[in-house]
Design an enzyme around this catalytic site. Structure first.
Site, PDB file in Angstrom:
ATOM      1  N   ARG A  39       4.936  -7.559  11.052  1.00 30.45           N
ATOM      2  CA  ARG A  39       6.173  -6.770  10.886  1.00 30.45           C
ATOM      3  C   ARG A  39       7.338  -7.670  10.520  1.00 30.45           C
ATOM      4  O   ARG A  39       8.365  -7.215  10.029  1.00 30.45           O
ATOM      5  CB  ARG A  39       6.550  -6.013  12.178  1.00 30.45           C
ATOM      6  CG  ARG A  39       5.578  -4.990  12.713  1.00 30.45           C
ATOM      7  CD  ARG A  39       5.115  -4.025  11.674  1.00 30.45           C
ATOM      8  NE  ARG A  39       3.833  -4.446  11.126  1.00 30.45           N
ATOM      9  CZ  ARG A  39       3.331  -3.984   9.978  1.00 30.45           C
ATOM     10  NH1 ARG A  39       3.978  -3.106   9.261  1.00 30.45           N
ATOM     11  NH2 ARG A  39       2.156  -4.406   9.519  1.00 30.45           N
ATOM     12  N   ASP A  88      -1.905   7.813   3.698  1.00 31.89           N
ATOM     13  CA  ASP A  88      -1.499   6.453   4.103  1.00 31.89           C
ATOM     14  C   ASP A  88      -2.142   6.134   5.459  1.00 31.89           C
ATOM     15  O   ASP A  88      -2.486   7.049   6.213  1.00 31.89           O
ATOM     16  CB  ASP A  88       0.038   6.402   4.234  1.00 31.89           C
ATOM     17  CG  ASP A  88       0.561   4.962   4.161  1.00 31.89           C
ATOM     18  OD1 ASP A  88      -0.240   4.028   4.002  1.00 31.89           O
ATOM     19  OD2 ASP A  88       1.796   4.773   4.279  1.00 31.89           O
ATOM     20  N   GLU A  89      -2.287   4.868   5.782  1.00 29.02           N
ATOM     21  CA  GLU A  89      -2.825   4.439   7.084  1.00 29.02           C
ATOM     22  C   GLU A  89      -4.149   5.125   7.395  1.00 29.02           C
ATOM     23  O   GLU A  89      -4.372   5.598   8.522  1.00 29.02           O
ATOM     24  CB  GLU A  89      -1.813   4.752   8.213  1.00 29.02           C
ATOM     25  CG  GLU A  89      -0.408   4.225   7.988  1.00 29.02           C
ATOM     26  CD  GLU A  89      -0.239   2.768   8.413  1.00 29.02           C
ATOM     27  OE1 GLU A  89      -1.240   2.146   8.802  1.00 29.02           O
ATOM     28  OE2 GLU A  89       0.893   2.261   8.328  1.00 29.02           O
ATOM     29  N   GLN A  97      -5.755  -3.225  10.605  1.00 30.99           N
ATOM     30  CA  GLN A  97      -4.637  -2.600  11.317  1.00 30.99           C
ATOM     31  C   GLN A  97      -5.055  -1.309  12.013  1.00 30.99           C
ATOM     32  O   GLN A  97      -4.215  -0.457  12.303  1.00 30.99           O
ATOM     33  CB  GLN A  97      -3.485  -2.316  10.354  1.00 30.99           C
ATOM     34  CG  GLN A  97      -2.842  -3.579   9.825  1.00 30.99           C
ATOM     35  CD  GLN A  97      -1.602  -3.262   9.006  1.00 30.99           C
ATOM     36  OE1 GLN A  97      -0.588  -2.824   9.527  1.00 30.99           O
ATOM     37  NE2 GLN A  97      -1.689  -3.469   7.715  1.00 30.99           N
ATOM     38  N   LYS A 157       0.828  -1.210   0.000  1.00 32.54           N
ATOM     39  CA  LYS A 157       0.000   0.000   0.000  1.00 32.54           C
ATOM     40  C   LYS A 157       0.861   1.258   0.000  1.00 32.54           C
ATOM     41  O   LYS A 157       0.640   2.182  -0.771  1.00 32.54           O
ATOM     42  CB  LYS A 157      -0.908   0.029   1.240  1.00 32.54           C
ATOM     43  CG  LYS A 157      -1.955  -1.058   1.258  1.00 32.54           C
ATOM     44  CD  LYS A 157      -2.864  -0.953   2.471  1.00 32.54           C
ATOM     45  CE  LYS A 157      -2.151  -1.139   3.792  1.00 32.54           C
ATOM     46  NZ  LYS A 157      -1.501  -2.433   3.978  1.00 32.54           N
ATOM     47  N   THR A 158       1.852   1.260   0.878  1.00 27.84           N
ATOM     48  CA  THR A 158       2.699   2.444   0.965  1.00 27.84           C
ATOM     49  C   THR A 158       3.496   2.598  -0.333  1.00 27.84           C
ATOM     50  O   THR A 158       3.680   3.704  -0.847  1.00 27.84           O
ATOM     51  CB  THR A 158       3.621   2.333   2.193  1.00 27.84           C
ATOM     52  OG1 THR A 158       2.807   2.154   3.345  1.00 27.84           O
ATOM     53  CG2 THR A 158       4.468   3.576   2.371  1.00 27.84           C
TER      54      THR A 158
HETATM   55  P1  ATP Z   1       1.668  -2.169   5.963  1.00 23.40           P
HETATM   56  O1  ATP Z   1       0.220  -2.566   5.927  1.00 23.40           O
HETATM   57  O2  ATP Z   1       2.413  -2.926   6.971  1.00 23.40           O
HETATM   58  O3  ATP Z   1       1.845  -0.686   6.031  1.00 23.40           O
HETATM   59  P2  ATP Z   1       2.051  -2.012   3.127  1.00 23.40           P
HETATM   60  O4  ATP Z   1       0.834  -2.584   2.511  1.00 23.40           O
HETATM   61  O5  ATP Z   1       2.149  -0.542   3.158  1.00 23.40           O
HETATM   62  O6  ATP Z   1       2.275  -2.648   4.552  1.00 23.40           O
HETATM   63  P3  ATP Z   1       4.625  -1.908   1.883  1.00 23.40           P
HETATM   64  O7  ATP Z   1       5.368  -1.492   3.085  1.00 23.40           O
HETATM   65  O8  ATP Z   1       4.349  -0.892   0.839  1.00 23.40           O
HETATM   66  O9  ATP Z   1       3.263  -2.626   2.336  1.00 23.40           O
HETATM   67  O10 ATP Z   1       5.322  -3.148   1.200  1.00 23.40           O
HETATM   68  C1  ATP Z   1       5.769  -4.262   1.969  1.00 23.40           C
HETATM   69  C2  ATP Z   1       7.067  -4.785   1.406  1.00 23.40           C
HETATM   70  O11 ATP Z   1       6.852  -5.426   0.153  1.00 23.40           O
HETATM   71  C3  ATP Z   1       8.083  -3.699   1.164  1.00 23.40           C
HETATM   72  O12 ATP Z   1       9.368  -4.203   1.439  1.00 23.40           O
HETATM   73  C4  ATP Z   1       7.929  -3.431  -0.317  1.00 23.40           C
HETATM   74  O13 ATP Z   1       9.119  -2.916  -0.886  1.00 23.40           O
HETATM   75  C5  ATP Z   1       7.648  -4.830  -0.860  1.00 23.40           C
HETATM   76  N1  ATP Z   1       6.841  -4.823  -2.104  1.00 23.40           N
HETATM   77  C6  ATP Z   1       5.636  -4.284  -2.290  1.00 23.40           C
HETATM   78  N2  ATP Z   1       5.200  -4.501  -3.550  1.00 23.40           N
HETATM   79  C7  ATP Z   1       6.134  -5.207  -4.181  1.00 23.40           C
HETATM   80  C8  ATP Z   1       6.287  -5.747  -5.515  1.00 23.40           C
HETATM   81  N3  ATP Z   1       5.331  -5.612  -6.433  1.00 23.40           N
HETATM   82  N4  ATP Z   1       7.409  -6.412  -5.777  1.00 23.40           N
HETATM   83  C9  ATP Z   1       8.365  -6.582  -4.857  1.00 23.40           C
HETATM   84  N5  ATP Z   1       8.306  -6.103  -3.599  1.00 23.40           N
HETATM   85  C10 ATP Z   1       7.201  -5.425  -3.251  1.00 23.40           C
HETATM   86 MG    MG Z   2       2.311   0.794   4.773  1.00 25.95          MG
END
Ligand code: ATP
Ligand code: MG
Length: 717
Positions: free
Chosen positions: A604, A220-221, A251, A35-36
């Protein structure tokens, strides 16, 4: 521009979200699904392909650290600066707005931010003036009441009390507190948000200006936004504004601070053309970790429901460790981390998470013992430490004489012979004259209204502050800070403390001067450097310190871990009453929030997760024998394994071979024993020696438990 780098490294759903041309976009997805990452790439996409100027973009993150990271990542994708973009936390952005339009917001240019400690101090004073008894009316409760009203966008006049004494009294305190803040030019955290909201609501010209400026808002969040934040977003986004929100209902962990998951549904309703995109692939964790997280959260009823899968390998099982007590829990983690480091891994890739800040002290002791560097993230923040706050209070008072909270903090620090009585006189004078403490102090000196000694002390204090400003303000920030520390004798006062503590304080003060040296005034364009620095000190979590570049273990509460990831994660204190927290166990919705926190914690971890619990723990000053957290029980058995110390000791120590244990304790496998609390049980297993010897007993009352022999008070029966 070549957009390949922006779209590379995204899956299909992520790409769809990044390039969507919908006006309102909701990305609803589980942990670690990117997402981020989508937000970062979407910002870069808008700038690179749709020619949106960074100037027209506002992005909201949950922490300051996350905003710095997001900005850097956008810039590296674009290969150019995006510094005119507004990016920050809700508080940071509200602050920026209020600084730019202080007059319209009816604030003095020099207004300062009150952190929650300072806020409580002011509330206490106001309540004392109202003759409210501390026991009957705890100031903390009043603080909670005031902040809650503000989070809901309410001023005293908007509150209906219907004869309810609790509400009417607290509303009066709220009113009086607001007056004290207005006289002092002080703004607390909740006020930042509410004032920024009112500023735009009540000022059409400004509102239109910003509505025209911001063509894209990204958040975000989102699941942790509260009522006033949501209202603020609505106000700033005109009909032509693109709005992208990303979040995960599983979350949402700040309900206790007024965050509302329903804002997600509300968004969906209010932005009728909103497109929802779900991301389902997790890129962060091993299959095992992800399955465990999914299994735990599946126990919640109130969910929007999602799928989350990974094509990563299953990885290692989740390790459970039943420690004897909290010391042994800490010792175990320190030993594992030392091994991890020896295998060539960085300390910084490892995090220790816990439910309550108080757990950190024991853990720190054992890390120190092993000389493992660590940093407490978001705990007692750098800018919240007493020595740092004292110094900043002097500076605040120099730059804004009206700052009553700062005045209270340092009027007799270091002690200059002003007793409570004298300070009370100053307060009383301020109350009678409706003036600030500073003005009252001057009058008292002029009238020599105190004993000669106290008058001289007060006058010395006033001169110190005045002179400080006159002499230091043309100098660079770090020199001003250095000179303030010296001229006020703060350093001398701390030097009198014992050993380590004095040294730590000295180092922190040196760090404060160096933080000022590195401080980038560019983030606060229209402010004098010191005003900008003081505001920064109140808003920043202290996470810009040099420490963050060092290789150290990251320690933090589960709440502060949101959004982060680490290859190796320990969650300590997985026990009923601690986690889930005692205060949240009785009510279904609070328990669900605790479970979401467990979900945040587990997700995490990237490669390896340890869950720890102690059989005996000192909690809130009492010895307890906690039960294992239900969140551990909710993880399927095939995903977890128990770690046993000295597993080579699989031979019975009490069955005859070991004379010492046999002689000392006289217990045998299969023997019936009685425990003062758990009653009668049978010995199933045992391990360890001497002080660490423990036995597993199957009790009729509570089932199998590991107990430390030295503490367990078992009797043969
Ligand atoms: P959270 O809910 O914990 O905030 P999130 O959904 O924001 O998580 P991110 O932090 O953006 O998730 O991504 C999680 C991990 O996966 C990061 O290390 C990111 O670089 C990696 N990632 C995300 N998308 C891809 C992709 N398409 N290919 C490879 N790595 C990815
Ligand atoms: Mg995130």
């Amino acid at each position: 521009m070549d957009v390949t780098p922006i779209l590379d490294g995204l899956n299909k759903a992520q790409r769809e979200a990044v390039t969507a041309d919908n006006q309102a976009l909701l990305v609803l997805a589980g942990a670690g699904s990117g997402k981020t990452r989508v937000l970062v790439h979407r910002i870069a996409w808008l700038i690179a392909t749709e020619n949106i100027s960074p100037h027209a973009i506002m992005a909201v993150t949950f922490t300051n650290k996350a905003s710095h990271e997001m900005k850097n990542r956008v810039e590296s994708l674009l290969g150019r600066s995006a510094s005119s973009m507004w990016i920050g936390t809700f508080h940071g952005l509200a602050h920026r707005l209020l600084r730019a339009h202080a007059r319209d917001a009816e604030l003095p240019d020099t207004f300062q931010i009150l952190d929650s400690d300072d806020q409580l101090r002011v509330i206490k004073r106001v309540m004392r003036e109202m003759n409210l008894d501390d026991n009957e009316w705890p100031p903390k409760q009043a603080q909670w009441f005031i902040n809650k009203q503000k989070d809901e966008g309410k001023r005293p006049k908007d509150i209906q009390h219907n004869g309810d004494l609790f509400i009417s009294t607290h509303t009066k305190v709220y009113h009086a507190y607001q007056q004290a803040c207005a006289t002092g030019g002080l703004v607390d955290f909740a006020e930042l948000l509410l004032k920024a909201f009112e500023l735009l609501r009540d000022n059409q010209h400004l509102r239109e200006h910003y509505q025209e400026r911001f063509l894209h808002l990204l958040v975000d969040e989102f699941q942790d936004t509260n009522g006033i934040q949501y209202a603020w977003l609505r106000l700033i986004s005109a009909s032509n504004c693109g709005i992208t929100i990303v979040g995960d209902d599983d979350q949402s962990i700040y309900g206790w601070r007024g965050a509302k998951i329903e804002n997600i549904q509300r968004f969906d309703r209010e932005f009728s053309d909103a497109k929802t995109i779900r991301l389902e692939q997790n890129y962060r964790s091993t299959g095992t970790i992800l399955k465990a997280a999914n299994a735990v959260i599946a126990n919640n009823q109130e969910r929007m429901g999602k799928n989350l899968w990974t094509d990563d390998s299953e990885g290692e099982p989740i390790s459970l460790y039943a420690a004897f007590n909290e010391q042994e829990e800490a010792r175990f983690m320190a030993a594992r981390i030392a091994d991890w480091h020896q295998q060539g891994n960085a300390y910084s890739e490892c995090a220790i998470l816990y439910r309550s800040n108080a757990q950190s002290r024991v853990i720190e002791e054992f890390l120190l013992q092993r000389q493992i560097p660590y940093r407490i993230y978001g705990g007692l923040k750098f800018f919240e430490r007493a020595e740092v706050k004292d110094t900043l209070a002097y500076l605040r008072l120099m730059y804004n004489n009206q700052d009553d909270a700062a005045f209270e903090r340092v009027v007799n620090t270091p002690p200059r012979g002003l007793g409570q009585k004298s300070v009370e006189k100053v307060r009383e004078m301020a109350r009678i004259d409706q003036s600030t403490l500073w003005e009252a102090a001057q009058k008292i000196v002029a009238e020599s209204a105190l004993t000669p000694k106290a008058t001289a002390a007060l006058s010395g204090f006033i001169e110190l502050v005045k002179l400080g400003y006159e002499e230091f303000h043309p100098l660079p920030l770090s020199e001003q800070i250095q000179l303030t520390i010296e001229s006020t004798n703060l350093m001398e006062m701390y030097a009198k403390e014992k050993g380590e503590k004095a040294l730590a304080r000295k180092e922190n003060l040196a760090e404060l001067a160096s933080a000022a040296r590195e401080f980038d005034v560019e983030d606060y364009p229209d402010l004098s450097p010191m005003t900008a620095f003081l505001a920064h000190a109140s808003l920043e979590a202290g996470d810009t310190q040099a420490e963050q570049y060092e290789d150290c273990v990251q320690m933090m509460t589960l709440h502060s871990a949101k959004g982060l990831e680490f290859p190796l994660v320990f969650i300590a204190g997985m026990e009923e009453k601690l986690f889930p927290h005692m205060m949240s166990m009785e009510e279904a919705d609070k328990l669900e929030e605790e479970r979401r926190l467990a979900y945040v914690g587990i997700t995490r971890a990237m490669k390896k997760l340890y869950l720890l619990y102690a059989e005996k723990r000192r909690l809130w000053g009492k010895e307890t024998y906690p039960a294992v957290s239900r969140f551990i029980r909710e993880i399927p058995a095939q995903l977890k394994e128990e770690v046993r110390l000295n597993s080579q000791l699989s031979q019975p120590v009490f069955a005859g071979e070991s004379e010492s244990a046999q002689g000392a304790n006289g217990f045998n496998l299969g023997q019936f024993v009685e425990h003062p609390k758990f009653g009668v049980g049978v010995i199933l297993n045992y391990e360890g020696e001497g002080a660490q010897a423990r036995v597993q007993v199957n009790f009729d009352s509570v089932g199998a438990k590991w107990l430390v022999l030295a503490y367990a008070k078992l009797e043969a029966c």
